[in-house]
Design a protein around this motif. Structure first.
Motif: not given
Length: 474
Positions: A130-144
């Motif tokens: 779940e930690r990875f999915w949160f970090l992935w959401s964080l990355l996609t939200t602010f980058i993409e």
């Protein structure tokens, strides 16, 4: 509650704040050249951000498209209240920003959906935590979503500013329709698509996205096309306006060349009169010599009086201090005498200034020509008022030329040019006042046209203001 739920909630709120701040910044950048002060542009962006924050965080739901429309309306009214000019242009800016605002995120979302179709199955098969999915959401939200959306929206705003160009200027109804139609039609088409997608999902319980696998790709192409049409239309419009201005400058130049030909004709006429007068003076002197030598003193005296009167009549030409303006005013004065128009002149050429005599001649020739034509056109309504006056004044560093003519009508102004509408439809007409204003602005001046009571009579007054060198008055 899972602490990751709190993290996702914080991420969602932060994403909303970033989106609104990005939109507000781009709104300020777009409106800055079109407001009289840059602070007003930042205030417009701030008002937009405040409106969108209210819609995002109020306790009841509002449709995103409706929120964007209300935000665009707020932008329009904010600009109009702070800068009460060029309302059509402000409407164009509000509509264009509204359309760019929803198109830029849509493009990023559809691209991200296509990427997710490829990447997500791989990540799911890896059984990541779940930690990875949160970090992935964080990355996609602010980058993409945030960074890429900002770059796309900011780039579109810069393209609009580059292609549209000129800043604050009048925009006619036809121009407004031309520039706003791509934005309005694109937004309306998208709204229709979204509406029927919602109806289908409500009635069938199935998502259109799941039913048609290529839906995202089609919508991506549609959004990119709508985005591009706005930019291309703005570019084509600016090219068209530039060509119009170049044509207008060419026509003004042609009018000035025609004026120059008239000046040359007047100079040639004056030269012929001088040659004829010089020839006549020789004959007169020979006649006087014969009369005196024959002892006919009374006849010689009478002849000399007649000759003196002839010389006085010839010397009644205008003396303004410059031969070019003398010729112009003299020619127009003769035309007025033939048309039984009273003319008074108190014009003095600024001899010691840097002003070009040809520029002054353009002003005089066009101004007096327009005054004569106005008298001729309104002669039946004037009831005996057939007066034209020409006056020049110097007030500090300003040189003012004032031409008045009897006029009882109403001055109708063209909203685009700011000049009175011409009633002449022939080719080449209607550029006299444009030529005068062109010359005035060359000397950091301008023109004023109005109706005034002048010497107890209703008159149309044209004032041409030219800025002179300060040393001219020292």
């Amino acid at each position: 509650m899972n602490h990751f739920d709190l993290y996702y909630k914080i991420l969602s709120v932060t994403d909303t704040i970033c989106d609104n701040l990005i939109d507000a910044y781009c709104c300020a950048i777009l409106t800055k050249p079109f407001l009289d002060r840059r602070e007003k542009a930042w205030l417009t962006g701030g008002i937009y951000a405040a409106i969108m924050f209210i819609f995002d965080f109020m306790p009841w739901y509002i449709n995103p498209m409706s929120a964007y429309i209300l935000g665009a309306i707020a932008i329009f009214f904010a600009m109009c209240l702070m800068d009460r000019e060029y309302f059509s242009q402000k409407f164009f800016l509000a509509v264009t920003f509204f359309c760019l605002r929803w198109q830029a995120p849509r493009i990023i979302i559809y691209i991200n959906n296509e990427i997710d179709k490829i990447v997500n199955p791989l990540l799911v098969s890896a059984s990541l935590g779940e930690r990875f999915w949160f970090l992935w959401s964080l990355l996609t939200t602010f980058i993409e979503y945030n960074l890429f959306c900002f770059l796309l929206l900011y780039g579109a705003v810069k393209c609009i500013l580059f292609t549209y160009g000129r800043g604050r200027e009048y925009m006619g109804v036809k121009e407004l329709l031309l520039l706003s139609l791509p934005s309005v039609s694109g937004a309306f088409s998208y709204g229709v698509i979204r509406y029927y997608s919602y109806i289908y999902e409500r009635d069938t319980g199935e998502s259109v996205y799941a039913l048609y696998g290529s839906h995202d790709l089609i919508m991506l192409l549609f959004t990119i096309l709508s985005f591009a049409v706005i930019l291309v239309t703005t570019y084509v419009f600016r090219q068209w306006k530039t060509e119009q201005e170049e044509d207008r400058q060419r026509q003004i130049f042609s009018t000035q060349m025609a004026d120059l030909q008239n000046h040359i004709g007047e100079v040639e006429r004056l030269y012929r009169d001088l040659r004829s007068f010089r020839h006549d003076v020789g004959n007169h002197l020979m006649t006087l010599e014969q009369l005196y030598s024959g002892g006919e003193f009374e006849a010689a005296e009478q002849y000399s009086k007649t000759m003196k009167k002839s010389i006085q009549n010839f010397s009644k030409e205008i003396s303004s201090g410059n031969p070019v303006t003398d010729v112009i005013i003299s020619g127009r004065k003769k035309e007025m005498e033939e048309k039984e128009i009273d003319f008074s002149c108190s014009f003095h050429y600024p001899v010691e200034s840097q002003v070009n005599s040809f520029d002054i001649s353009i002003i005089l020739n066009n101004a007096l020509s327009n005054a004569i034509e106005a008298i001729e056109r309104e002669r039946f309504d004037l009831k005996g008022g057939n007066h034209i006056s020409l006056v020049s004044n110097r007030i500090k560093n300003m040189y003012i030329i004032e031409v008045t003519n009897s006029y009882k009508g109403i001055i109708k102004t063209d909203t685009e040019s700011g000049l009175p509408k011409t009633l002449k439809t022939d080719e080449g007409h209607g550029f006299g006042l444009a030529s005068i204003r062109h010359v005035a602005r060359k000397y950091l001046g301008d023109i004023e046209i109005c109706k005034e009571i002048y010497e107890g009579e209703e008159r149309c007054v044209l004032r041409v203001m030219l800025q002179m060198e300060k040393s001219f008055y020292n």
